[in-house]
Design a protein around this motif. Sequence first.
Motif, PDB file in Angstrom:
ATOM      1  N   ASN A   1       0.845  -1.179   0.000  1.00  0.00           N
ATOM      2  CA  ASN A   1       0.000   0.000   0.000  1.00  0.00           C
ATOM      3  C   ASN A   1       0.889   1.241   0.000  1.00  0.00           C
ATOM      4  OD1 ASN A   1      -2.683  -1.066   0.065  1.00  0.00           O
ATOM      5  ND2 ASN A   1      -2.311  -1.702   2.172  1.00  0.00           N
ATOM      6  N   GLY A   2       0.375   2.336  -0.570  1.00  0.00           N
ATOM      7  CA  GLY A   2       1.155   3.556  -0.624  1.00  0.00           C
ATOM      8  C   GLY A   2       2.320   3.431  -1.597  1.00  0.00           C
ATOM      9  N   PRO A   3       3.401   4.219  -1.419  1.00  0.00           N
ATOM     10  CA  PRO A   3       3.566   5.265  -0.402  1.00  0.00           C
ATOM     11  C   PRO A   3       2.768   6.522  -0.729  1.00  0.00           C
ATOM     12  CG  PRO A   3       5.473   5.217  -1.852  1.00  0.00           C
ATOM     13  CD  PRO A   3       4.610   4.053  -2.260  1.00  0.00           C
ATOM     14  N   TYR A   4       2.531   7.280   0.343  1.00  0.00           N
ATOM     15  CA  TYR A   4       1.728   8.485   0.235  1.00  0.00           C
ATOM     16  C   TYR A   4       2.553   9.754   0.401  1.00  0.00           C
ATOM     17  CZ  TYR A   4      -2.495   5.733   0.060  1.00  0.00           C
ATOM     18  OH  TYR A   4      -3.479   4.870  -0.334  1.00  0.00           O
ATOM     19  N   GLY A   5       3.829   9.694   0.126  1.00  0.00           N
ATOM     20  CA  GLY A   5       4.661  10.883   0.224  1.00  0.00           C
ATOM     21  C   GLY A   5       5.179  11.084   1.622  1.00  0.00           C
ATOM     22  N   SER A   6       6.069  12.024   1.758  1.00  0.00           N
ATOM     23  CA  SER A   6       6.619  12.357   3.056  1.00  0.00           C
ATOM     24  C   SER A   6       5.576  13.078   3.891  1.00  0.00           C
ATOM     25  CB  SER A   6       7.863  13.234   2.870  1.00  0.00           C
ATOM     26  OG  SER A   6       8.510  13.464   4.093  1.00  0.00           O
ATOM     27  N   PHE A   7       5.901  13.286   5.169  1.00  0.00           N
ATOM     28  CA  PHE A   7       4.936  13.886   6.092  1.00  0.00           C
ATOM     29  C   PHE A   7       4.529  15.298   5.677  1.00  0.00           C
ATOM     30  CE2 PHE A   7       9.201  14.886   7.515  1.00  0.00           C
ATOM     31  CZ  PHE A   7       9.145  16.246   7.784  1.00  0.00           C
ATOM     32  N   ASN A   8       5.366  15.967   4.883  1.00  0.00           N
ATOM     33  CA  ASN A   8       5.063  17.353   4.514  1.00  0.00           C
ATOM     34  C   ASN A   8       4.636  17.498   3.057  1.00  0.00           C
ATOM     35  OD1 ASN A   8       7.526  16.677   3.467  1.00  0.00           O
ATOM     36  ND2 ASN A   8       8.487  18.668   3.842  1.00  0.00           N
ATOM     37  N   LYS A   9       4.269  16.373   2.408  1.00  0.00           N
ATOM     38  CA  LYS A   9       3.887  16.428   1.015  1.00  0.00           C
ATOM     39  C   LYS A   9       2.375  16.201   0.877  1.00  0.00           C
ATOM     40  CE  LYS A   9       8.023  16.890  -0.815  1.00  0.00           C
ATOM     41  NZ  LYS A   9       8.838  16.844   0.384  1.00  0.00           N
ATOM     42  N   THR A  10       1.734  17.077   0.140  1.00  0.00           N
ATOM     43  CA  THR A  10       0.307  16.941  -0.145  1.00  0.00           C
ATOM     44  C   THR A  10       0.087  17.219  -1.624  1.00  0.00           C
ATOM     45  OG1 THR A  10      -0.114  19.262   0.397  1.00  0.00           O
ATOM     46  CG2 THR A  10      -0.363  17.661   2.187  1.00  0.00           C
ATOM     47  N   GLY A  11      -1.137  17.011  -2.085  1.00  0.00           N
ATOM     48  CA  GLY A  11      -1.442  17.321  -3.467  1.00  0.00           C
ATOM     49  C   GLY A  11      -1.443  16.090  -4.356  1.00  0.00           C
ATOM     50  N   PRO A  12      -1.539  16.281  -5.682  1.00  0.00           N
ATOM     51  CA  PRO A  12      -1.747  15.163  -6.601  1.00  0.00           C
ATOM     52  C   PRO A  12      -0.588  14.178  -6.678  1.00  0.00           C
ATOM     53  CG  PRO A  12      -1.323  17.200  -7.805  1.00  0.00           C
ATOM     54  CD  PRO A  12      -1.539  17.581  -6.380  1.00  0.00           C
ATOM     55  N   PHE A  13       0.627  14.599  -6.326  1.00  0.00           N
ATOM     56  CA  PHE A  13       1.775  13.710  -6.422  1.00  0.00           C
ATOM     57  C   PHE A  13       2.113  13.045  -5.084  1.00  0.00           C
ATOM     58  CE2 PHE A  13       2.687  16.868  -9.851  1.00  0.00           C
ATOM     59  CZ  PHE A  13       2.398  16.019 -10.897  1.00  0.00           C
ATOM     60  N   SER A  14       1.210  13.141  -4.111  1.00  0.00           N
ATOM     61  CA  SER A  14       1.481  12.571  -2.794  1.00  0.00           C
ATOM     62  C   SER A  14       0.885  11.185  -2.612  1.00  0.00           C
ATOM     63  CB  SER A  14       0.932  13.492  -1.701  1.00  0.00           C
ATOM     64  OG  SER A  14      -0.485  13.584  -1.791  1.00  0.00           O
ATOM     65  N   ARG A  15       0.179  10.667  -3.613  1.00  0.00           N
ATOM     66  CA  ARG A  15      -0.439   9.349  -3.487  1.00  0.00           C
ATOM     67  C   ARG A  15      -0.175   8.552  -4.753  1.00  0.00           C
ATOM     68  NH1 ARG A  15      -5.966   8.597  -2.483  1.00  0.00           N
ATOM     69  NH2 ARG A  15      -5.693   6.727  -3.750  1.00  0.00           N
ATOM     70  N   PRO A  16      -0.292   7.209  -4.684  1.00  0.00           N
ATOM     71  CA  PRO A  16      -0.098   6.397  -5.888  1.00  0.00           C
ATOM     72  C   PRO A  16      -1.021   6.848  -7.011  1.00  0.00           C
ATOM     73  CG  PRO A  16      -0.169   4.985  -3.947  1.00  0.00           C
ATOM     74  CD  PRO A  16      -0.562   6.361  -3.492  1.00  0.00           C
TER      75      PRO A  16
ATOM     76  N   PHE B   1       8.071   6.733  -7.568  1.00  0.00           N
ATOM     77  CA  PHE B   1       8.141   7.455  -6.302  1.00  0.00           C
ATOM     78  C   PHE B   1       9.621   7.634  -5.972  1.00  0.00           C
ATOM     79  CE2 PHE B   1       8.368   7.978  -1.729  1.00  0.00           C
ATOM     80  CZ  PHE B   1       7.338   8.869  -1.475  1.00  0.00           C
ATOM     81  N   GLN B   2      10.095   8.868  -6.105  1.00  0.00           N
ATOM     82  CA  GLN B   2      11.512   9.175  -5.897  1.00  0.00           C
ATOM     83  C   GLN B   2      11.697   9.887  -4.562  1.00  0.00           C
ATOM     84  OE1 GLN B   2      14.404   8.321  -6.462  1.00  0.00           O
ATOM     85  NE2 GLN B   2      15.258   9.409  -8.236  1.00  0.00           N
TER      86      GLN B   2
ATOM     87  N   GLN C   1      11.433  16.078  -4.029  1.00  0.00           N
ATOM     88  CA  GLN C   1      11.393  14.627  -4.035  1.00  0.00           C
ATOM     89  C   GLN C   1      10.406  14.143  -2.975  1.00  0.00           C
ATOM     90  OE1 GLN C   1      13.022  13.333  -6.556  1.00  0.00           O
ATOM     91  NE2 GLN C   1      13.931  15.309  -7.069  1.00  0.00           N
ATOM     92  N   ASP C   2      10.519  12.838  -2.616  1.00  0.00           N
ATOM     93  CA  ASP C   2       9.572  12.229  -1.682  1.00  0.00           C
ATOM     94  C   ASP C   2       8.148  12.361  -2.204  1.00  0.00           C
ATOM     95  OD1 ASP C   2      11.767  11.772   0.044  1.00  0.00           O
ATOM     96  OD2 ASP C   2      11.494  13.723   0.968  1.00  0.00           O
ATOM     97  N   ALA C   3       7.991  12.166  -3.508  1.00  0.00           N
ATOM     98  CA  ALA C   3       6.682  12.311  -4.131  1.00  0.00           C
ATOM     99  C   ALA C   3       6.651  11.476  -5.412  1.00  0.00           C
ATOM    100  CB  ALA C   3       6.404  13.775  -4.461  1.00  0.00           C
ATOM    101  N   TRP C   4       5.438  11.266  -5.925  1.00  0.00           N
ATOM    102  CA  TRP C   4       5.265  10.543  -7.176  1.00  0.00           C
ATOM    103  C   TRP C   4       5.545  11.454  -8.365  1.00  0.00           C
ATOM    104  CZ3 TRP C   4       4.757   5.476  -7.930  1.00  0.00           C
ATOM    105  CH2 TRP C   4       4.388   4.691  -6.834  1.00  0.00           C
TER     106      TRP C   4
END
Length: 264
Positions: free
Chosen positions: A57-72, A121-122, A168-171
Motif C-alpha cells: 500500500n502507498g507510499p503516500y509521500g513524506s509527512f510534509n507532502k500533499t497534493g496530486p503527487f502525494s499518493r499512488p 516514487f523518488q 522529491q519524496d513524491a510521485w
Amino acid sequence: MKARFSVTRRLAFGVTALAAIVVSAVPGSASAATASSEHWGVITRNTIGSPVGELRNGPYGSFNKTGPFSRPPFGTGSLGIEVANNSTSLTPPSEMVTFGNEVDFRGDPVLALNQVGFYVFQTTENVTTYGGPSNMPNIKFEIDPDTPGSDGYSSMVWLPDPVPVANQDAWSPYLNAATTGTWYLTGAEGTQIGCPQTPTPPATRCTFSELKANFNAAGATPTIHTAGVGKGRDNMWIGAVDGLRINQNIYDFEANGVTTRPVL
C-alpha cells in the motif's frame, strides 16, 4: 503474505477483482480495471542479493507532502523496490531486483511496442545521497533480438531521465519511455544494432524510435520473452513504481495483486 522477496522467496498472488475506478492519470483516458494476472512476481533469474520487490500500500509521500503527487497514481498501492549498492561478494557488489511477467508477453513482437512507461516514487536520499538525479529504476524486456549471429537472448532496457519534479519524496508524472530517456541492448547485439549498454564514442544509447529503426535496418523481427521493472546493479535505491504501461494496457500494482487497466 511475505513483505520481503529474495532469490529464494516468492509471493503468491491471488486473482483479485478490484473496485471499478475510472482513470485519467496518464495521457488519454483509461477504463475501469478489467482483469488480473497471477503471472507477475519477482523474476528470480534476474534477482541478485536480498533486495525487496514488494507489492504494498502507498507510499503516500513524506509527512510534509500533499497534493496530486502525494499518493499512488492508481488505486492505493504500488511496487516497492529496495536495493543496496555494496552488499554482495560478487563483482559488482550491488544488488538487483526484477519484478515482471514471464508468461503473458512471450512471443509478442518488439516492433509492435508503441507505448511504454511508468510512474516513480523518488526520494531526496536517492538523489542527494545514493546516486544523483539519474538514480532511477528501469523497464526491461528480455527478448530474442533475431539479429544475425545472435544466440536468441538479450535484455532491452530503458533508462529514464531524472524525475522532472523539484521536490522529491513524491510521485512523478507519467514517464514516457517512447519519447524520453535512453534504451540499450545487452551483449553483442547492442553493439551490433548501435544501441550498446556501455557506449563508446561515437556510439551512444538509443531513443525508442532509433532502437526500432535500427532493428528494421538490421532486418530483424525481435520477439519478447519477458517484461518487467527493476533496479540494479549500480546504486542504492529505495522507492516505488506504479502504472506500468505497455501499449494499450496499464498494469496497476496493488498490495493484493497486479491489475490490468486498458487505455481507451
